[in-house]
Write an enzyme that holds these catalytic residues in place. Structure first.
Site, PDB file in Angstrom:
ATOM      1  N   ASP A  81       0.691  -1.320  -0.007  1.00 15.50           N
ATOM      2  CA  ASP A  81      -0.072   0.055   0.125  1.00 15.50           C
ATOM      3  C   ASP A  81       0.998   1.138   0.070  1.00 15.50           C
ATOM      4  O   ASP A  81       2.109   1.248   0.343  1.00 15.50           O
ATOM      5  CB  ASP A  81      -0.873  -0.161   1.171  1.00 15.50           C
ATOM      6  CG  ASP A  81      -0.303   0.125   2.506  1.00 15.50           C
ATOM      7  OD1 ASP A  81       0.882  -0.752   2.592  1.00 15.50           O
ATOM      8  OD2 ASP A  81      -0.743   0.722   3.393  1.00 15.50           O
ATOM      9  N   GLU A 145       0.577  -1.288   5.778  1.00 12.59           N
ATOM     10  CA  GLU A 145       1.629  -0.836   6.716  1.00 12.59           C
ATOM     11  C   GLU A 145       1.307   0.737   6.931  1.00 12.59           C
ATOM     12  O   GLU A 145       1.401   1.036   8.005  1.00 12.59           O
ATOM     13  CB  GLU A 145       2.981  -0.723   5.824  1.00 12.59           C
ATOM     14  CG  GLU A 145       4.359  -0.562   6.858  1.00 12.59           C
ATOM     15  CD  GLU A 145       4.456   0.895   6.652  1.00 12.59           C
ATOM     16  OE1 GLU A 145       5.190   1.215   7.693  1.00 12.59           O
ATOM     17  OE2 GLU A 145       3.828   1.492   6.091  1.00 12.59           O
TER      18      GLU A 145
END
Lengths: 175, 83
Positions: A81, A145
């Protein structure tokens, strides 16, 4: 660029930057399709493991030729991400994968799609050079994350599938 | 104290290709904190020298030469650890 491997590496990097894995609604499925086909191309084992609702990790594994089960493995971690963008402030599209004067533009170019691709392209070159690993290498691609990892790595690390990786040492992003 | 095998090998790889390492204590904000909390040694490392830090900023980019050099650096590090 000097050779075909360099061109291939940059092309894969650009392709990965074009996948909109941007928070808060990352297109993870497209990233997993990309990673699965990458694994096939490099002849790496591919696993996609569910860690929560709509949340998975991918593991691309280069198996050791050493049959010792005790030998601990190398884990190369990266997150899929990226943080959001204010597109109006960008000179080039944050998900266009444009290269201008040698600069590869995109959300994730530094944090940290570069690193995920560099791991895999390093393995491509070592395989081409006929290296035989004495330790298994796992390239792990995790979600979320950038929102704290609680629904990504934090979940996965508690699972048997993680423990079975027999990790001895890990690399992750720096700066 | 005696350095761990993985630090010795990582450092050796960096020395082999003449890259200078500034070690710092890593901020406890990335996924590596989960690894360390569970007892797995982790180094935070991204091969991006000569690059303005644009993480989370607009116009984030990486020069292709830095990107390609990073692949060579990882080749050296991975070989040092797995061969």
């Amino acid at each position: 660029m000097s050779n075909a491997n360099d061109e291939l590496a940059v092309q894969h990097f650009v392709d990965y930057l074009r996948i909109k894995t941007v928070q808060p609604l990352p297109d993870y499925e497209k990233a997993f399709e990309f990673l699965q086909s990458y694994a096939m191309e490099l002849d790496l084992n591919y696993q996609k493991i569910q860690v929560g609702i709509d949340r998975h990790v991918a593991i691309l594994t280069w198996l050791s030729t050493n049959n010792s089960q005790q030998q601990q493995t190398l884990l190369l971690n990266s997150h899929i991400d990226v943080v959001p963008v204010f597109e109006e402030h960008w000179k080039y599209s944050p998900f266009g994968g444009e290269i201008v004067d040698g600069r590869i533009y995109g959300r994730g170019a530094q944090d940290m799609k570069c690193v995920g691709i560099q791991y895999l392209e390093a393995i491509r070159r070592l395989k081409l050079a006929n290296y035989k690993p004495n330790r298994t290498v796992h390239c792990l691609f995790v979600p979320d994350e950038e929102i704290g990892g609680l629904t990504g790595m934090n979940k996965f690390i508690e699972m048997d599938e993680f423990k079975q990786l027999n990790v001895g040492f890990t690399l992750d992003e720096g700066k | 104290s005696t350095p761990s095998w993985w630090w010795t090998k990582f450092k050796q790889a960096c020395d082999n290709i003449n890259i200078k390492i500034n070690t710092t204590v890593f901020p406890a904000a990335t996924d590596s904190r989960f690894l360390r909390n569970n007892g797995y040694p982790a180094l935070g490392f991204s091969p991006m020298n000569n690059t303005p830090i644009l993480l989370h900023d607009h116009d984030e980019y990486l020069h292709q030469d830095v990107f390609l050099q990073g692949i060579k650096i990882y080749c050296e590090i991975i070989v040092s650890i797995i061969i």
